[in-house]
Design a protein around this motif. Structure first.
Motif, mmCIF file in Angstrom:
data_model
loop_
_atom_site.group_PDB
_atom_site.id
_atom_site.type_symbol
_atom_site.label_atom_id
_atom_site.label_comp_id
_atom_site.label_asym_id
_atom_site.label_seq_id
_atom_site.Cartn_x
_atom_site.Cartn_y
_atom_site.Cartn_z
ATOM 1 N N UNK A 94 0.835 -1.243 -0.094
ATOM 2 C CA UNK A 94 0.068 0.173 -0.126
ATOM 3 C C UNK A 94 0.606 1.265 0.020
ATOM 4 N N UNK A 95 2.307 1.171 0.173
ATOM 5 C CA UNK A 95 2.943 2.389 0.314
ATOM 6 C C UNK A 95 4.381 2.026 -0.168
ATOM 7 N N UNK A 96 5.168 3.122 -0.188
ATOM 8 C CA UNK A 96 6.675 2.984 -0.602
ATOM 9 C C UNK A 96 7.267 3.081 0.840
ATOM 10 N N UNK A 97 8.209 2.521 1.420
ATOM 11 C CA UNK A 97 9.007 2.665 2.523
ATOM 12 C C UNK A 97 9.450 4.245 2.714
ATOM 13 N N UNK A 98 9.033 4.790 3.866
ATOM 14 C CA UNK A 98 9.398 6.185 4.179
ATOM 15 C C UNK A 98 10.747 6.337 4.710
ATOM 16 N N UNK A 99 11.484 5.529 5.061
ATOM 17 C CA UNK A 99 12.690 5.814 5.601
ATOM 18 C C UNK A 99 13.913 5.934 4.626
ATOM 19 N N UNK A 100 14.787 6.640 4.847
ATOM 20 C CA UNK A 100 15.975 7.031 4.104
ATOM 21 C C UNK A 100 17.214 6.653 4.740
#
Length: 131
Positions: A94-100
């Protein structure tokens, strides 16, 4: 003779099927709410699968957004302190991972993570296959 050919064919099929059943191997962590907005369907609440088993995908799986809605069967295979529960679940992207950088290959909803791991704040190794 005919019976032995049948057994041979079935044996080959079973072996071939087990090879195809093996998936990719990666890592998984969990993430806490809020989950909205997502990169797949923004603020739409109906994007989340019934049962609450969903994931955010890392760039390796994201495929420029084509991963939205994909379903994967996954299971915990290893980690520190024997975290794995002994069954597989089906999750939906449902989403792209938000961590960088993203902390793992797949970041699972808390509900999905607790379904396969005994340790809530762990990083585990998982096997996953698109279904």
């Amino acid at each position: 003779m005919r019976f032995s050919k049948t057994i041979f064919i079935v044996g080959v099929w079973v072996c071939f099927e087990s090879i195809l059943a093996a998936g990719d191997v990666g890592t998984a962590t969990s993430y806490d709410p809020p989950y909205l907005p997502t990169r797949c369907r923004g603020y739409s609440e109906d994007q989340f699968p019934e049962g609450g088993y969903f994931v955010a995908a890392s760039e390796a799986i994201w495929d420029n957004g084509a991963a939205c809605g994909r379903k994967y069967r996954l299971r915990c295979i290893s980690g520190l302190k024997r975290p794995c529960k002994d069954h597989a679940i089906v999750v939906q992207v449902v989403d792209l991972c938000r961590g960088n950088p993203c902390p793992s290959t797949l970041v699972l909803s808390d509900k999905a993570f607790s379904a396969i791991s005994n340790l809530p704040a762990a990083k585990i190794n998982v096997e996953f296959v698109q279904i």
